[in-house]
Design an enzyme around this catalytic site. Structure first.
Site, short mmCIF file in Angstrom:
data_model
loop_
_atom_site.label_atom_id
_atom_site.label_comp_id
_atom_site.label_asym_id
_atom_site.label_seq_id
_atom_site.Cartn_x
_atom_site.Cartn_y
_atom_site.Cartn_z
N TYR A 11 0.63 -1.54 0.10
CA TYR A 11 0.09 0.03 0.32
C TYR A 11 1.19 1.25 0.10
O TYR A 11 2.10 1.15 0.66
CB TYR A 11 -1.15 -0.29 1.16
CG TYR A 11 -1.41 0.88 1.67
CD1 TYR A 11 -2.42 1.88 0.37
CD2 TYR A 11 -1.60 2.12 1.97
CE1 TYR A 11 -3.50 2.36 0.88
CE2 TYR A 11 -2.20 3.37 2.42
CZ TYR A 11 -3.63 3.76 1.48
OH TYR A 11 -4.01 4.34 1.60
N ASP B 27 9.61 2.82 -0.70
CA ASP B 27 8.58 3.54 0.83
C ASP B 27 8.61 3.19 1.80
O ASP B 27 8.29 2.24 3.01
CB ASP B 27 6.97 3.36 0.01
CG ASP B 27 5.92 3.79 0.64
OD1 ASP B 27 6.42 4.22 1.65
OD2 ASP B 27 4.50 3.40 0.16
N LYS C 271 4.51 9.86 9.03
CA LYS C 271 3.53 9.64 10.10
C LYS C 271 4.81 10.21 11.07
O LYS C 271 5.00 11.51 11.52
CB LYS C 271 4.82 8.32 9.92
CG LYS C 271 2.77 7.35 9.40
CD LYS C 271 2.87 5.77 9.06
CE LYS C 271 2.02 5.57 8.75
NZ LYS C 271 0.54 6.20 8.77
#
Length: 421
Positions: free
Chosen positions: A138, A231, A259
């Site tokens: 994802y 990622d 994050k």
């Protein structure tokens, strides 16, 4: 007002009653009243030991006083300027100092924005259109990467509203499978702009790369003049100060972060080699922009968070993660349950399958209904984990041994209840 009442109202004003799909679980999610350290409190007055941690950003725990202080100081000076601020330069320098591949940085507002910009940049830099992602990975909720799992062929959109032509250049491959990637390169290599990979598959639970697999990807991309993009929205600043590329000793061309980089505030980061990053506007022709790029509040939180992430803190997180994973394995062994415990550093997950989990296919053998019974039992025991077999659990610096021991007691009780022991 309690969670049930709030959820009833929320369904009238929010699609599905939530602002992001994974937050929804049956019969209804609890609504947060606040958090402190590793504890999250609901509006119902119930406290939970939190291993979701907002899906990863809160490596210091909720409302860390020094982060709160830094943000409060910044808010008094303003929340957005529309011109550069000194903090952007400072935070960019901190990222460059820590992350091996980072020579220049572009700030944005989410991991989705960062991966979208990374794909655009890779296509522009290489002059190629096709990208490769991995089955089950994802990379945010933008059109290029929302595709169904497949194997080496153009995939179909995974959401209505995405034209097939948009993802016609998105190829998929199984994670940890060198042979499949070699075959894909032989067939499509000259057309591929980039391979984008979560170095640890944190959106399929927590799947580590097999020994040498990331170096294999580095080698095959260099052989084919393809950009390698890590990622690290999840792993960045979590598995090590320099992220997974430091942890595994493999340096990509570009990295996406988020994050933790924002210290609990919205943040996305694209960083990488200077010769590539200088193609981003206004230095180059690849357009990327945003009103809140480099937002001073997020930047202030990010700076203070990274300042607090020292070597001792990472050692402590590693010890706590090892203790948790070891305790989980001991419980499964004592109960004679052949389930899988995965994770590294301050990340962990239990897969409800007897098969070793190395990729999307093996992860999908997990009993997701059993996992949700486990989730609800843990919730009843005062422990909150993400409500999905395919999310990852996180540990913060605020978790102490007493929290781990209480959690393991709740896990044992939950597993006994789920198995009818």
């Amino acid at each position: 007002m309690n969670s049930e009442e709030l959820f009833r109202m929320a369904q009238d004003v929010l699609p599905g009653g939530v602002s992001s799909p994974v937050r929804r679980f049956e019969p209804y999610p609890f609504f947060a009243a606040g958090g402190r350290g590793c504890v999250l409190e609901s509006v119902d007055g119930v406290e939970y030991i939190d291993y979701c941690l907002a899906y990863g950003p809160l490596i210091l725990g909720h409302a860390h006083p020094e982060v709160v202080e830094a943000v409060t100081r910044q808010i008094r000076r303003g929340t957005a300027y529309g011109v550069p601020s000194e903090g952007e330069v400072e935070l960019a320098g901190m990222i460059i100092d820590r992350v091996p591949c980072a020579e220049m940085v572009r700030f944005m507002n989410s991991g989705t924005e960062a991966t979208m910009a990374a794909v655009r940049l890779a296509r522009a830099f290489t002059g190629r259109d096709k990208i490769v992602k991995f089955e089950g990975s994802y990379h945010g909720a933008h059109d290029y990467v929302l595709v169904k799992p497949g194997s080496g062929a153009a995939a179909a959109p995974d959401s209505p509203g995405i034209p097939g032509a948009t993802v016609s250049n998105t190829l998929t491959a199984p994670f940890n499978d060198e042979e499949a990637m070699v075959e894909l390169m032989e067939e499509m290599g000259p057309e591929i702009a980039c391979i984008m990979v979560e170095p640890v598959m944190g959106n399929m639970g927590c799947i580590e790369p097999m020994n040498g697999y990331l170096q294999f990807l580095r080698d095959i991309t260099m052989e084919n003049d393809i950009l390698l993009i890590f990622d690290e929205v999840i792993t960045g600043f979590r598995v090590a100060a320099g992220g997974a590329q430091e942890y595994y000793g493999v340096e990509p061309d570009l990295v996406t972060l988020g994050k933790i980089a924002g210290g609990g505030f919205p943040m996305g980061v694209l960083a990488g080699k200077r010769e590539i990053m200088e193609n981003i506007a206004p230095a180059g022709p690849v357009y990327q922009a945003g009103t809140f790029n480099g937002n001073p509040v997020s930047v202030a939180a990010g700076i203070r968070t990274l300042q607090l992430l020292d070597e001792d803190l990472y050692h402590g997180l590693e010890r706590m993660g090892s203790y948790m994973r070891g305790g989980l394995r001991d419980i499964l062994s004592d109960l004679d349950l052949n389930y899988q415990v995965a994770g590294l550093a301050s990340m962990f997950q239990v897969y409800f399958t007897g098969e070793e989990v190395t990729d999307y296919r093996t992860a999908r053998t997990s009993d997701t209904e059993l996992f949700m019974r486990y989730f609800h039992s843990l919730l009843d025991g005062g422990v909150f984990i993400p409500p999905s077999q395919f999310e990852c659990c996180f540990i913060s610096a605020a978790h102490e041994m007493e929290h781990a021991d209480r959690t393991l007691e709740a896990v044992e009780a939950a597993l006994r209840e789920c198995q009818g022991h």
